[in-house]
Design a protein around this motif. Structure first.
Motif, PDB file in Angstrom:
ATOM      1  N   LEU A  54      30.852 -34.501  77.513  1.00  8.87           N
ATOM      2  CA  LEU A  54      31.325 -33.128  77.330  1.00  8.87           C
ATOM      3  C   LEU A  54      31.712 -32.859  75.882  1.00  8.87           C
ATOM      4  O   LEU A  54      31.526 -31.757  75.362  1.00  8.87           O
ATOM      5  CB  LEU A  54      32.531 -32.868  78.240  1.00  8.87           C
ATOM      6  N   LEU A  55      32.252 -33.875  75.230  1.00  8.22           N
ATOM      7  CA  LEU A  55      32.646 -33.720  73.822  1.00  8.22           C
ATOM      8  C   LEU A  55      31.444 -33.801  72.884  1.00  8.22           C
ATOM      9  O   LEU A  55      31.394 -33.091  71.879  1.00  8.22           O
ATOM     10  CB  LEU A  55      33.665 -34.799  73.444  1.00  8.22           C
ATOM     11  N   ALA A  56      30.474 -34.655  73.233  1.00  9.25           N
ATOM     12  CA  ALA A  56      29.398 -34.952  72.277  1.00  9.25           C
ATOM     13  C   ALA A  56      28.102 -34.211  72.558  1.00  9.25           C
ATOM     14  O   ALA A  56      27.267 -34.078  71.645  1.00  9.25           O
ATOM     15  CB  ALA A  56      29.120 -36.461  72.286  1.00  9.25           C
ATOM     16  N   LEU A  57      27.896 -33.727  73.773  1.00  4.04           N
ATOM     17  CA  LEU A  57      26.604 -33.133  74.131  1.00  4.04           C
ATOM     18  C   LEU A  57      26.742 -31.635  74.376  1.00  4.04           C
ATOM     19  O   LEU A  57      27.265 -31.219  75.420  1.00  4.04           O
ATOM     20  CB  LEU A  57      26.048 -33.802  75.394  1.00  4.04           C
ATOM     21  N   PRO A  58      26.257 -30.817  73.476  1.00  5.62           N
ATOM     22  CA  PRO A  58      26.266 -29.367  73.733  1.00  5.62           C
ATOM     23  C   PRO A  58      25.475 -28.992  74.979  1.00  5.62           C
ATOM     24  O   PRO A  58      25.796 -28.017  75.664  1.00  5.62           O
ATOM     25  CB  PRO A  58      25.625 -28.787  72.467  1.00  5.62           C
ATOM     26  N   SER A  59      24.432 -29.767  75.298  1.00  4.03           N
ATOM     27  CA  SER A  59      23.610 -29.458  76.467  1.00  4.03           C
ATOM     28  C   SER A  59      24.413 -29.561  77.760  1.00  4.03           C
ATOM     29  O   SER A  59      24.207 -28.774  78.699  1.00  4.03           O
ATOM     30  CB  SER A  59      22.402 -30.392  76.524  1.00  4.03           C
ATOM     31  N   MET A  60      25.329 -30.530  77.842  1.00  2.96           N
ATOM     32  CA  MET A  60      26.143 -30.659  79.045  1.00  2.96           C
ATOM     33  C   MET A  60      27.074 -29.463  79.183  1.00  2.96           C
ATOM     34  O   MET A  60      27.210 -28.883  80.275  1.00  2.96           O
ATOM     35  CB  MET A  60      26.953 -31.966  79.020  1.00  2.96           C
ATOM     36  N   ARG A  61      27.699 -29.054  78.085  1.00  2.60           N
ATOM     37  CA  ARG A  61      28.609 -27.902  78.141  1.00  2.60           C
ATOM     38  C   ARG A  61      27.843 -26.621  78.466  1.00  2.60           C
ATOM     39  O   ARG A  61      28.290 -25.807  79.285  1.00  2.60           O
ATOM     40  CB  ARG A  61      29.349 -27.758  76.811  1.00  2.60           C
ATOM     41  N   SER A  62      26.697 -26.433  77.836  1.00  5.37           N
ATOM     42  CA  SER A  62      25.919 -25.218  78.111  1.00  5.37           C
ATOM     43  C   SER A  62      25.388 -25.218  79.536  1.00  5.37           C
ATOM     44  O   SER A  62      25.336 -24.174  80.199  1.00  5.37           O
ATOM     45  CB  SER A  62      24.761 -25.099  77.114  1.00  5.37           C
ATOM     46  N   GLY A  63      24.999 -26.403  80.050  1.00  5.47           N
ATOM     47  CA  GLY A  63      24.517 -26.492  81.421  1.00  5.47           C
ATOM     48  C   GLY A  63      25.592 -26.139  82.429  1.00  5.47           C
ATOM     49  O   GLY A  63      25.336 -25.429  83.408  1.00  5.47           O
ATOM     50  N   LEU A  64      26.803 -26.630  82.203  1.00  3.49           N
ATOM     51  CA  LEU A  64      27.908 -26.275  83.094  1.00  3.49           C
ATOM     52  C   LEU A  64      28.220 -24.786  83.004  1.00  3.49           C
ATOM     53  O   LEU A  64      28.586 -24.157  84.007  1.00  3.49           O
ATOM     54  CB  LEU A  64      29.149 -27.108  82.747  1.00  3.49           C
ATOM     55  N   VAL A 185      18.413 -25.785  87.724  1.00  6.42           N
ATOM     56  CA  VAL A 185      19.089 -24.561  87.286  1.00  6.42           C
ATOM     57  C   VAL A 185      19.733 -24.754  85.918  1.00  6.42           C
ATOM     58  O   VAL A 185      19.660 -23.878  85.048  1.00  6.42           O
ATOM     59  CB  VAL A 185      20.147 -24.129  88.322  1.00  6.42           C
ATOM     60  N   ALA A 186      20.362 -25.909  85.710  1.00  6.42           N
ATOM     61  CA  ALA A 186      21.049 -26.178  84.441  1.00  6.42           C
ATOM     62  C   ALA A 186      20.265 -27.222  83.641  1.00  6.42           C
ATOM     63  O   ALA A 186      19.290 -26.900  82.966  1.00  6.42           O
ATOM     64  CB  ALA A 186      22.472 -26.651  84.716  1.00  6.42           C
ATOM     65  N   ASN A 187      20.659 -28.484  83.746  1.00  3.49           N
ATOM     66  CA  ASN A 187      19.951 -29.593  83.115  1.00  3.49           C
ATOM     67  C   ASN A 187      20.491 -30.907  83.700  1.00  3.49           C
ATOM     68  O   ASN A 187      21.525 -30.908  84.385  1.00  3.49           O
ATOM     69  CB  ASN A 187      20.094 -29.565  81.579  1.00  3.49           C
ATOM     70  N   PRO A 188      19.818 -32.040  83.466  1.00  6.43           N
ATOM     71  CA  PRO A 188      20.278 -33.307  84.043  1.00  6.43           C
ATOM     72  C   PRO A 188      21.695 -33.698  83.619  1.00  6.43           C
ATOM     73  O   PRO A 188      22.422 -34.313  84.404  1.00  6.43           O
ATOM     74  CB  PRO A 188      19.252 -34.320  83.516  1.00  6.43           C
ATOM     75  N   ALA A 189      22.088 -33.358  82.385  1.00  7.72           N
ATOM     76  CA  ALA A 189      23.435 -33.714  81.932  1.00  7.72           C
ATOM     77  C   ALA A 189      24.490 -33.017  82.770  1.00  7.72           C
ATOM     78  O   ALA A 189      25.483 -33.630  83.199  1.00  7.72           O
ATOM     79  CB  ALA A 189      23.593 -33.364  80.454  1.00  7.72           C
TER      80      ALA A 189
END
Length: 306
Positions: A54-64, A185-189
């Motif tokens: 969550l801190l290092a991956l923008p993709s995880m935050r954007s996916g959520l 819908v979002a991404n694997p992260a």
């Protein structure tokens, strides 16, 4: 989506990691005096890695963020609950049935569940036909696992517990489909974060009821670092399965995972102090890979429904 060969290779590697994860979690539970503690350590490591993500991956935050805006049905998020049930059930069923019977029952349920779920619109790869080749691949995979377990001790063949093992396999297929929908819908992260969040929330009350939480403070924690890698391995396995399910469906992904688990078990048996190589496990792993190929013939020839 990856090409078929790449998805198979990634899922087989995930299966090797799963074999190592199972061994680490089981030994952690044995060394600390409570089997559920191994599952807790596994989930804690996974959640810690997710928090770093969550801190290092923008993709995880954007996916959520996408998931918050999309408002998927509530049941879509229950994949982690299926995984938590699988872990807890295995903890209590395996000592009664034995590893061999439980493994066969679980793989039978997973293969059957994969065939059924692939027929629905639940899986992200789309609807796949119930063809002879896919059924033959599932049956070959079950037979290969049965062969790989040849010679292992058999416990008390309680019908109810065997059916529970089959149900665990079906739930793992459902978990893959639900997590796959979130990933689409979002991404694997983001799907990985949801999976570990839900499974950890489900494990805490189970640990409290079984007394595992109360035993954490008095447990004799081992020093070996490799006993604490279950969580990071779980994150990597979850991501690999999400990619595999989207590329080739639940059935083939499940069979490729089992092939990797058997191959990983063979490698672990060859470690210093291990029981040594087993011809049955080697043949089982090769036959399971053959089952992936057989089931894939239908997947290439049967287009997914739109």
């Amino acid at each position: 989506m990856l090409p078929g060969w790449a998805a198979i290779g990634l899922t087989v590697l995930a299966g090797v990691g799963s074999a190592a994860q199972n061994l680490a979690n089981a030994e952690m539970g044995e060394r600390t005096g409570h089997p559920i503690i191994g599952a807790l350590v596994n989930n804690a490591g996974g959640v810690a890695l997710v928090l770093l993500g969550l801190l290092a991956l923008p993709s995880m935050r954007s996916g959520l963020g996408v998931l918050r805006r999309t408002r998927l049905p509530w049941w879509t998020y229950l994949g982690g609950l299926c995984g938590a049930f699988f872990i807890v059930a295995a903890t209590y069923v395996v000592p009664v049935l034995g590893v061999a019977v439980y493994t066969i029952a679980q793989v039978a349920g997973n293969s059957g569940g994969g065939l059924v779920v692939d027929r629905t619109r639940l899986a992200p790869a789309g609807r796949m036909g119930l063809t002879r080749s896919r059924v033959a691949g599932a049956l070959l995979g079950i037979a290969a696992v049965a062969l790989a377990q040849f010679g292992r001790p058999v416990g008390d063949l309680a019908v109810g517990l065997v059916l529970l093992g089959v149900a665990c396999g079906v739930l793992i297929a459902v978990q893959g489909a639900l997590n796959g929908r979130i990933s689409t819908v979002a991404n694997p992260a983001a799907a990985t974060a949801v999976n570990f969040g839900v499974s950890s929330a489900a494990m805490l009350p189970v640990a409290a009821v079984t007394g595992a939480l109360a035993q954490l403070g008095t447990a004799d924690w081992p020093d070996e670092w490799y006993l604490y890698v279950g969580g990071p391995l779980g994150v990597a396995i979850t991501v690999a399965l999400l990619v595999g399910i989207r590329s080739m469906g639940l059935l083939r992904t499940g069979l490729a995972l089992v092939a990797g688990q058997l191959g990983g078990a063979l490698l672990l048996d060859l470690r210093p102090g291990g029981p040594g190589a087993s011809l049955a496990v080697l043949v089982g792993a090769v036959l399971t890979l053959l089952a992936v190929v057989v089931s894939g013939r239908a997947a290439r020839g049967t287009p997914a429904a739109t």
